[in-house]
Design a protein around this motif. Structure first.
Motif, PDB file in Angstrom:
ATOM      1  N   GLU A   1       0.840  -1.208   0.000  1.00 37.93           N
ATOM      2  CA  GLU A   1       0.000   0.000   0.000  1.00 37.93           C
ATOM      3  C   GLU A   1       0.872   1.254   0.000  1.00 37.93           C
ATOM      4  OE1 GLU A   1      -3.437   2.265   2.692  1.00 37.93           O
ATOM      5  OE2 GLU A   1      -2.468   0.432   3.434  1.00 37.93           O
ATOM      6  N   VAL A   2       0.496   2.227  -0.816  1.00 38.46           N
ATOM      7  CA  VAL A   2       1.202   3.510  -0.853  1.00 38.46           C
ATOM      8  C   VAL A   2       0.173   4.635  -0.836  1.00 38.46           C
ATOM      9  CG1 VAL A   2       3.058   2.491  -2.245  1.00 38.46           C
ATOM     10  CG2 VAL A   2       1.258   3.819  -3.366  1.00 38.46           C
TER      11      VAL A   2
ATOM     12  N   ASP B   1      -0.092   3.118 -11.075  1.00 36.36           N
ATOM     13  CA  ASP B   1      -0.613   1.755 -11.006  1.00 36.36           C
ATOM     14  C   ASP B   1       0.454   0.736 -10.610  1.00 36.36           C
ATOM     15  OD1 ASP B   1      -3.202   2.472 -11.650  1.00 36.36           O
ATOM     16  OD2 ASP B   1      -2.908   2.213 -13.808  1.00 36.36           O
ATOM     17  N   GLY B   2       1.709   1.029 -10.951  1.00 34.20           N
ATOM     18  CA  GLY B   2       2.780   0.086 -10.637  1.00 34.20           C
ATOM     19  C   GLY B   2       3.029  -0.076  -9.154  1.00 34.20           C
ATOM     20  N   ALA B   3       2.421   0.760  -8.325  1.00 35.38           N
ATOM     21  CA  ALA B   3       2.582   0.620  -6.878  1.00 35.38           C
ATOM     22  C   ALA B   3       1.818  -0.581  -6.352  1.00 35.38           C
ATOM     23  CB  ALA B   3       2.109   1.881  -6.172  1.00 35.38           C
ATOM     24  N   ALA B   4       0.717  -0.931  -7.006  1.00 36.39           N
ATOM     25  CA  ALA B   4      -0.103  -2.058  -6.560  1.00 36.39           C
ATOM     26  C   ALA B   4       0.088  -3.282  -7.442  1.00 36.39           C
ATOM     27  CB  ALA B   4      -1.578  -1.658  -6.556  1.00 36.39           C
TER      28      ALA B   4
ATOM     29  N   LEU C   1       4.153   4.533   5.428  1.00 36.93           N
ATOM     30  CA  LEU C   1       3.915   4.095   4.059  1.00 36.93           C
ATOM     31  C   LEU C   1       4.733   4.953   3.099  1.00 36.93           C
ATOM     32  CD1 LEU C   1       0.016   3.673   3.905  1.00 36.93           C
ATOM     33  CD2 LEU C   1       1.735   1.915   4.381  1.00 36.93           C
ATOM     34  N   ALA C   2       4.993   4.399   1.949  1.00 38.46           N
ATOM     35  CA  ALA C   2       5.614   5.188   0.888  1.00 38.46           C
ATOM     36  C   ALA C   2       4.575   6.142   0.296  1.00 38.46           C
ATOM     37  CB  ALA C   2       6.168   4.276  -0.197  1.00 38.46           C
ATOM     38  N   VAL C   3       5.021   7.338  -0.027  1.00 38.63           N
ATOM     39  CA  VAL C   3       4.190   8.316  -0.736  1.00 38.63           C
ATOM     40  C   VAL C   3       4.787   8.477  -2.133  1.00 38.63           C
ATOM     41  CG1 VAL C   3       3.382  10.702  -0.819  1.00 38.63           C
ATOM     42  CG2 VAL C   3       3.621   9.536   1.385  1.00 38.63           C
TER      43      VAL C   3
END
Length: 515
Positions: free
Chosen positions: A59-60, A68-71, A388-390
């Motif tokens: 989760e970011v 989209d590449g974060a999930a 979390l990453a932002v």
């Protein structure tokens, strides 16, 4: 040896080298280093499988556009992204590195290409295809391993079971970094149920994927009063991706003949090759256009023989038996499969599916920008209590202009090829491709956020991937690539991994130690 941290309580361990991440590169590097005689511990945040397409620990927080590449495209399990990835392997051209002033050259990395090809059982040979190259574009053929050889766990499993100096811990999420001055001395990993493993090591390699590697570097920085960012202000900045979108369609008057020229090729050992058109290394267009590549795909209705066959192979890549529906589908689509087998073994081509459309996809290098970045949230936490990453990311007007120029160049090139006698490129209407790109054209090739550079002010790691501020830590993910280049980045990461292991070398064993 593979172990599970869940349920073991609290443990301490020592290693020569600690590797964080048991995915495509982390697992491979762990095996290579253990084979070189080092005592290695590898920490993998996931388990044996990731069943869902998204993982809650990925989760970011999104700012600007949704990345989209974060999930998607991120997998926490042994083998990591290699349990799902397509598998295209191709080195960058020399000029991709030289024009962007990388601190390493292709001459530094080229000697390791045969080693990487051997890992995946790829056929040896060049990547260029002179017959379809032009004065502006170079036709190149990426190499794809067979599905059963794409999962790095499948390729290393036998060695993981017998190497006595390698431990891979599953469900071990890194949460804390302990430093002594500028040296990392201990890393703590935990499970959600409270188990804890503290590992002391002389050297650590963080190879947890571009986003997580960056987040862990930021976490180390935050836990130690900005030890990295004070010296390397680029930490987290210049986050970018390849941008991809359909830009038109190839219409053929001789479908079978075109299939022979541009369809997936098969070589010995089951290696597949797919054609793409990259800007030529010595093309004058490089002064005006970002590196890019165009490739011809095909679209189906999702119900044909190709789709069924792909479903079967993807199950095998995930180390699972095919679903009953896929088996029934093989029976239903038998006529196409018979023709496809003939094409595979006699024409050495993947047969285009019946009725398929042939969209042309343009993939461009996104321009690095300090405004596109990864940082840590001030108020959002993961299950372990860490930030979390932002991700602050967007496609800019300059990116859209670069797409337009790239398509212009391709259209001019295609009209001069011999293939133009049996095809035509039907381009999308003005502004359509650019609008689609603006909605988020990232294709899960993240780079730049821990970039390597000649100096600590320009990047986060040096040419040997050592963090300038913490020199016994190396970062090994696509986040170290200064730019996205004109091809898929996985081969470049694997070459950097092989070079890293080569530089570490074999462990010297003293006579007393042997006794």
């Amino acid at each position: 040896m593979i172990k599970d941290l869940s349920g073991v309580g609290r443990l301490e361990a020592k290693a020569d080298i600690l590797v964080i991440g048991g995915g495509t590169t982390g697992l491979l590097v762990s095996v290579w280093l253990a084979e070189a005689g080092h005592n290695v511990i590898c920490l993998e945040s996931g388990g044996f499988h990731q069943n869902a397409e998204e993982h809650p620990l990925n989760e970011v927080v999104h700012l600007k556009s949704i990345y989209d590449g974060a999930a998607h495209g991120r997998f926490r399990c042994i083998g990591g992204t290699s349990t799902r990835w397509g598998g295209a392997l191709i080195p960058f051209q020399n000029e991709d590195l030289e024009m962007a002033k990388w601190p390493v050259t292709m001459e530094d990395l080229r000697p390791f290409i045969p080693l990487v090809e051997n890992v995946f059982g790829l056929a040896q040979g060049d990547y260029e295809l002179a017959d379809l190259s032009s004065t502006t574009h170079t036709a190149r053929l990426a190499k794809w391993p067979p599905f059963k050889k794409r999962n790095i766990y499948n390729l290393t499993r036998d060695r993981l079971e017998i190497l006595p100096n390698l431990e891979v811990w599953l469900n071990a999420t890194v949460t804390d970094f302990s430093l002594d001055g500028s040296m990392l001395r201990k890393i703590t990993a935990k499970t959600l149920s409270g188990d804890e493993l503290s590992v002391s090591a002389d050297r650590s390699i963080i190879s947890a994927g571009a986003i997580e590697t960056t987040r862990l570097a930021l976490l180390m920085d935050a836990q130690h009063k900005g030890i990295i960012s004070v010296r390397s202000p680029e930490l987290g900045r210049n986050f970018c991706d390849h941008l991809s979108t359909p830009v038109g369609e190839i219409v053929a008057s001789a479908f079978s003949e075109l299939n022979q020229h541009v369809g997936f090729r098969f070589e010995k050992n089951g290696t597949m090759r797919n054609l793409r058109f990259e800007l030529g290394g010595d093309s004058d267009l490089r002064a005006k256009i970002r590196p890019s590549f165009a490739h011809i795909a095909f679209e189906t209705d999702g119900k044909g023989g190709f789709d069924v066959l792909r479903g079967v192979f993807r199950s095998l890549q995930k180390r699972r038996l095919p679903a009953a529906s896929d088996i029934m589908g093989l029976v239903r689509t038998a006529p196409w499969l018979v023709r496809a087998v003939w094409s595979r073994y006699y024409r050495k081509r993947l047969l285009f599916p019946d009725g398929a459309k042939l969209p042309l996809h343009m993939v461009i290098e996104q321009e690095p920008s300090v405004e596109n970045r990864i940082s840590l949230s001030s108020d959002r936490r993961d299950a372990f209590g860490n930030p979390l990453a932002v991700i602050s990311w967007e496609v800019t007007e300059r990116d859209k202009q670069n797409l337009t120029r790239s398509v212009d160049a391709f259209e001019a090139m295609w009209g001069k090829l011999s293939l133009s006698a049996i095809t035509r490129f039907r381009r999308m209407g003005a502004g359509q491709a650019e609008a689609a790109l603006a909605r988020g054209g990232g294709i899960y090739h993240p780079t730049g956020s821990t970039r390597m550079a000649a100096t600590e002010k320009e990047g986060v790691v040096d040419a040997d991937l050592k963090v300038f501020a913490v020199p016994n830590v190396q970062l090994l993910s696509t986040s170290v690539l200064p730019t996205g280049g004109g091809a898929n980045p996985t081969m470049m990461l694997l070459l950097l991994a092989a070079r890293c292991v080569s530089q570490i070398g074999r462990k010297e064993v003293t006579a007393n130690a042997e006794g």
